[in-house]
Design an enzyme around this catalytic site. Structure first.
Site, PDB file in Angstrom:
ATOM      1  N   ASP A 210       0.843  -1.188   0.000  1.00  0.00           N
ATOM      2  CA  ASP A 210       0.000   0.000   0.000  1.00  0.00           C
ATOM      3  C   ASP A 210       0.880   1.241   0.000  1.00  0.00           C
ATOM      4  O   ASP A 210       1.819   1.342   0.805  1.00  0.00           O
ATOM      5  CB  ASP A 210      -0.922  -0.002   1.228  1.00  0.00           C
ATOM      6  CG  ASP A 210      -2.044   1.010   1.099  1.00  0.00           C
ATOM      7  OD1 ASP A 210      -2.459   1.294  -0.041  1.00  0.00           O
ATOM      8  OD2 ASP A 210      -2.520   1.503   2.133  1.00  0.00           O
TER       9      ASP A 210
ATOM     10  N   HIS B 184      -3.323  14.217   0.721  1.00  0.00           N
ATOM     11  CA  HIS B 184      -3.529  13.379   1.908  1.00  0.00           C
ATOM     12  C   HIS B 184      -2.310  13.427   2.819  1.00  0.00           C
ATOM     13  O   HIS B 184      -2.440  13.625   4.040  1.00  0.00           O
ATOM     14  CB  HIS B 184      -3.802  11.937   1.477  1.00  0.00           C
ATOM     15  CG  HIS B 184      -3.856  10.966   2.616  1.00  0.00           C
ATOM     16  ND1 HIS B 184      -4.837  11.000   3.587  1.00  0.00           N
ATOM     17  CD2 HIS B 184      -3.021   9.945   2.966  1.00  0.00           C
ATOM     18  CE1 HIS B 184      -4.623  10.032   4.472  1.00  0.00           C
ATOM     19  NE2 HIS B 184      -3.526   9.387   4.116  1.00  0.00           N
TER      20      HIS B 184
ATOM     21  N   GLU C 236     -10.037   4.332   4.081  1.00  0.00           N
ATOM     22  CA  GLU C 236      -9.126   4.971   3.142  1.00  0.00           C
ATOM     23  C   GLU C 236      -9.601   4.606   1.742  1.00  0.00           C
ATOM     24  O   GLU C 236      -9.553   3.436   1.347  1.00  0.00           O
ATOM     25  CB  GLU C 236      -7.674   4.535   3.369  1.00  0.00           C
ATOM     26  CG  GLU C 236      -7.092   5.066   4.670  1.00  0.00           C
ATOM     27  CD  GLU C 236      -5.580   4.947   4.742  1.00  0.00           C
ATOM     28  OE1 GLU C 236      -5.000   4.214   3.915  1.00  0.00           O
ATOM     29  OE2 GLU C 236      -4.991   5.577   5.632  1.00  0.00           O
TER      30      GLU C 236
ATOM     31  N   GLU D 240      -9.134   4.195  -1.902  1.00  0.00           N
ATOM     32  CA  GLU D 240      -7.932   3.989  -2.698  1.00  0.00           C
ATOM     33  C   GLU D 240      -8.272   3.310  -4.021  1.00  0.00           C
ATOM     34  O   GLU D 240      -9.388   2.821  -4.220  1.00  0.00           O
ATOM     35  CB  GLU D 240      -6.917   3.128  -1.925  1.00  0.00           C
ATOM     36  CG  GLU D 240      -6.608   3.636  -0.524  1.00  0.00           C
ATOM     37  CD  GLU D 240      -5.441   2.912   0.116  1.00  0.00           C
ATOM     38  OE1 GLU D 240      -4.719   2.182  -0.593  1.00  0.00           O
ATOM     39  OE2 GLU D 240      -5.253   3.078   1.338  1.00  0.00           O
TER      40      GLU D 240
ATOM     41  N   ASP E  83      -8.854   0.559   2.403  1.00  0.00           N
ATOM     42  CA  ASP E  83      -7.858   0.076   3.351  1.00  0.00           C
ATOM     43  C   ASP E  83      -8.257   0.573   4.745  1.00  0.00           C
ATOM     44  O   ASP E  83      -7.778   1.602   5.226  1.00  0.00           O
ATOM     45  CB  ASP E  83      -6.471   0.594   2.963  1.00  0.00           C
ATOM     46  CG  ASP E  83      -5.372  -0.137   3.707  1.00  0.00           C
ATOM     47  OD1 ASP E  83      -5.481  -1.358   3.881  1.00  0.00           O
ATOM     48  OD2 ASP E  83      -4.408   0.520   4.124  1.00  0.00           O
TER      49      ASP E  83
ATOM     50  N   ARG F 180      -7.056   4.245  13.575  1.00  0.00           N
ATOM     51  CA  ARG F 180      -6.135   5.373  13.744  1.00  0.00           C
ATOM     52  C   ARG F 180      -5.525   5.440  15.136  1.00  0.00           C
ATOM     53  O   ARG F 180      -4.374   5.877  15.292  1.00  0.00           O
ATOM     54  CB  ARG F 180      -6.880   6.678  13.440  1.00  0.00           C
ATOM     55  CG  ARG F 180      -7.410   6.784  12.029  1.00  0.00           C
ATOM     56  CD  ARG F 180      -6.331   6.687  10.987  1.00  0.00           C
ATOM     57  NE  ARG F 180      -6.870   6.955   9.648  1.00  0.00           N
ATOM     58  CZ  ARG F 180      -6.172   6.821   8.535  1.00  0.00           C
ATOM     59  NH1 ARG F 180      -4.910   6.413   8.585  1.00  0.00           N
ATOM     60  NH2 ARG F 180      -6.733   7.078   7.370  1.00  0.00           N
TER      61      ARG F 180
ATOM     62  N   GLN G 220      -2.891   2.812  15.194  1.00  0.00           N
ATOM     63  CA  GLN G 220      -1.815   3.263  14.322  1.00  0.00           C
ATOM     64  C   GLN G 220      -0.934   4.313  14.996  1.00  0.00           C
ATOM     65  O   GLN G 220       0.295   4.272  14.890  1.00  0.00           O
ATOM     66  CB  GLN G 220      -2.412   3.821  13.031  1.00  0.00           C
ATOM     67  CG  GLN G 220      -1.395   4.295  12.005  1.00  0.00           C
ATOM     68  CD  GLN G 220      -2.069   4.826  10.747  1.00  0.00           C
ATOM     69  OE1 GLN G 220      -3.289   4.826  10.617  1.00  0.00           O
ATOM     70  NE2 GLN G 220      -1.271   5.282   9.796  1.00  0.00           N
TER      71      GLN G 220
ATOM     72  N   TYR H 104       2.975   2.984  15.103  1.00  0.00           N
ATOM     73  CA  TYR H 104       3.656   3.168  13.813  1.00  0.00           C
ATOM     74  C   TYR H 104       5.086   3.694  13.917  1.00  0.00           C
ATOM     75  O   TYR H 104       5.847   3.611  12.955  1.00  0.00           O
ATOM     76  CB  TYR H 104       2.818   4.052  12.890  1.00  0.00           C
ATOM     77  CG  TYR H 104       3.030   5.534  13.027  1.00  0.00           C
ATOM     78  CD1 TYR H 104       3.740   6.244  12.057  1.00  0.00           C
ATOM     79  CD2 TYR H 104       2.493   6.251  14.099  1.00  0.00           C
ATOM     80  CE1 TYR H 104       3.914   7.600  12.159  1.00  0.00           C
ATOM     81  CE2 TYR H 104       2.663   7.605  14.197  1.00  0.00           C
ATOM     82  CZ  TYR H 104       3.375   8.292  13.226  1.00  0.00           C
ATOM     83  OH  TYR H 104       3.544   9.645  13.330  1.00  0.00           O
TER      84      TYR H 104
ATOM     85  N   LYS I 212      -3.650  -1.785  10.262  1.00  0.00           N
ATOM     86  CA  LYS I 212      -4.037  -1.971   8.869  1.00  0.00           C
ATOM     87  C   LYS I 212      -4.311  -3.428   8.507  1.00  0.00           C
ATOM     88  O   LYS I 212      -5.014  -3.705   7.535  1.00  0.00           O
ATOM     89  CB  LYS I 212      -2.912  -1.463   7.959  1.00  0.00           C
ATOM     90  CG  LYS I 212      -2.543  -0.013   8.147  1.00  0.00           C
ATOM     91  CD  LYS I 212      -3.498   0.896   7.410  1.00  0.00           C
ATOM     92  CE  LYS I 212      -2.974   2.316   7.352  1.00  0.00           C
ATOM     93  NZ  LYS I 212      -3.813   3.180   6.512  1.00  0.00           N
TER      94      LYS I 212
ATOM     95  N   THR J 231      -8.662  -5.399   4.459  1.00  0.00           N
ATOM     96  CA  THR J 231      -8.630  -4.497   3.313  1.00  0.00           C
ATOM     97  C   THR J 231      -9.662  -5.003   2.331  1.00  0.00           C
ATOM     98  O   THR J 231      -9.580  -6.147   1.879  1.00  0.00           O
ATOM     99  CB  THR J 231      -7.235  -4.472   2.648  1.00  0.00           C
ATOM    100  OG1 THR J 231      -6.271  -3.993   3.593  1.00  0.00           O
ATOM    101  CG2 THR J 231      -7.229  -3.578   1.426  1.00  0.00           C
TER     102      THR J 231
ATOM    103  N   GLU K  37      -9.287  12.893   7.726  1.00  0.00           N
ATOM    104  CA  GLU K  37      -9.167  14.214   7.116  1.00  0.00           C
ATOM    105  C   GLU K  37     -10.490  14.974   7.137  1.00  0.00           C
ATOM    106  O   GLU K  37     -10.514  16.175   7.413  1.00  0.00           O
ATOM    107  CB  GLU K  37      -8.687  14.072   5.677  1.00  0.00           C
ATOM    108  CG  GLU K  37      -7.283  13.521   5.525  1.00  0.00           C
ATOM    109  CD  GLU K  37      -7.019  13.145   4.091  1.00  0.00           C
ATOM    110  OE1 GLU K  37      -6.548  14.014   3.329  1.00  0.00           O
ATOM    111  OE2 GLU K  37      -7.303  11.995   3.713  1.00  0.00           O
TER     112      GLU K  37
END
Length: 416
Positions: free
Chosen positions: A133, A140, A206, A208, A240, A244, A247, A251, A260, A264, A365
């Site tokens: 990914d 973004h 997400e 995508e 995806d 959050r 994450q 991360y 993640k 998916t 976002e």
């Protein structure tokens, strides 16, 4: 028969250029689209096999091959697209031309089997060999940088020099319509001294676009940008899903993992790359100039519109044409170190976002990290709640008009 000549607007169409399938001509699924999927019929003992969508019907390609083109039978009478993809670019083109001719020739109608789309059960269209990914949208990446690093530059120093990505989990890729369990994991809320464990409270989407690799390449053999269209079989929508809060805690320093890997979702249809020739557009512009292995000739972007629907209401319309990095560059970067490719490899664009708020492809976002709720179905929203249904839809210019690239649908169910 000329399968590539569109009818002239306002003129009486030549019967050889108009499909005989009821309702398909001029639709989002005319003969300039023809996405592939894998289907069976509920209650029928026949195994899953390859079909192609035309209008509101699915053409049974396995049955068509048995009756009219036995040489294609092993590629189409199978519960996955991998066999067709492995046959190579020349065969992809030949099969698409054969199907197009069948659907334009009224004499073929009696030899073919059509099923209403609503009557079939769709499966994961290909066996996913590997999954990568990317993070290819400047809008973004800049939005995330402003939220998470408000006192620093939005983009990290490497971002405009290479397509940033992470290696995902192929076994968690599921077909559209599969329920998504809310993931659990470690998360440390703001102000807490230590992490706790539990269901994610900041579950996100997400929006995508995914690229399906149809050519195996041996270890140690980089694939250049010029080889993109003979290596990538087609595209499919991707959601995806992202936890959050998980994450944010995990991360650093190695990137996403459990946030993640739980799911998916991809579309049930794979649109051949050939169907998107009319959608090719130049990239918005890359500065500084990329290194030689990332350079490409011709337009590298695609004018694809995405629609994000939450609980029946469209909340965002991200434009893929604004992506900074092209799919050919992502492919070249993925293999420049000698990494191999396998038929069925999937790589995705990362969240698609544009410059305006209504063009943001994640709820992170849209709600600016939860601080600025958006409205859906008459309520203020931030992150996903149990019971929410998210649908991503994709359209693009085709040779005869606009075409649909399918949808990606998922409903959130409680954590197990």
């Amino acid at each position: 028969m000329n399968a590539a000549t569109p009818a002239t607007p306002g003129a009486t169409p030549d019967p050889g250029t108009v499909t005989w399938v009821p309702g398909a001509a001029g639709s989002l699924h005319d003969v300039d689209n023809l996405p592939y999927g894998v289907f069976d019929l509920p209650g029928d003992d026949a195994p899953a096999r390859v079909g192609v969508r035309i209008g509101d019907h699915v053409l049974d390609l396995a049955a068509a091959a048995q009756a009219l083109a036995p040489a294609y039978g092993p590629l189409l009478d199978t519960p996955r697209l991998n066999d067709l993809m492995a046959a190579g670019h020349t065969t992809w083109t030949a099969v698409r031309a054969w199907v197009t001719d069948l659907l334009l020739d009224p004499a073929s109608e009696d030899s073919l089997t059509l099923h209403p789309v609503a009557s079939v059960r769709l499966h994961l269209p290909f066996e996913v060999a590997d999954y990568v990914d990317y993070y290819a949208s400047e809008h973004h990446a800049s939005n995330v940088g402003r939220m998470f690093r408000p006192d620093a530059e939005p983009l990290l120093p490497n971002w405009k020099h290479l397509p940033v990505g992470y290696h995902g989990r192929a076994g968690s890729v599921v077909v559209s319509g599969t329920p998504i369990h809310r993931p659990s994991g470690q998360r440390r809320p703001a102000g807490a001294d230590a992490p706790s464990f539990g269901p994610s409270a900041r579950l996100d989407i997400e929006a995508e676009l995914g690229f399906v690799v149809g050519r195996g390449v041996e270890l140690g053999t980089p694939v250049g940008t010029a080889d993109f269209r003979t290596t990538v079989f087609g595209v499919t929508g991707v959601n995806d899903w992202s936890a959050r809060d998980v994450q944010a805690w995990e991360y650093v320093p190695l990137g996403p993992n459990l946030a993640k890997s739980f799911a998916t979702s991809i579309g049930a249809w794979v649109t051949p790359l050939e169907a998107l020739e009319a959608a090719r557009v130049p990239l918005p512009g890359q500065d500084p100039e990329v290194l030689p292995y990332l350079r490409e000739d011709g337009p590298g972007g695609y004018d694809i519109e995405v629609e994000v629907e939450l609980d029946g209401e469209v909340v965002a319309r991200p434009p893929y044409r604004d992506m900074y990095w092209s799919p050919a560059q992502m492919l070249a970067h993925m293999t420049v170190n000698g990494a191999s490719l396998r038929v069925g490899d999937l790589y995705a664009s990362g969240t698609i976002s544009g410059p305006e708020r209504h063009q943001r492809g994640s709820f992170l976002e849209l709600s600016w990290g939860g601080a600025e709720p958006f409205t859906a179905a008459g309520r203020e929203r931030t992150f996903l709640e149990d019971g929410d249904e998210v649908v991503l839809r994709y359209t693009a210019p085709g040779a005869r008009g606009r075409i649909a690239l399918g949808e990606v649908r998922g409903t959130i169910v409680p954590a197990v």
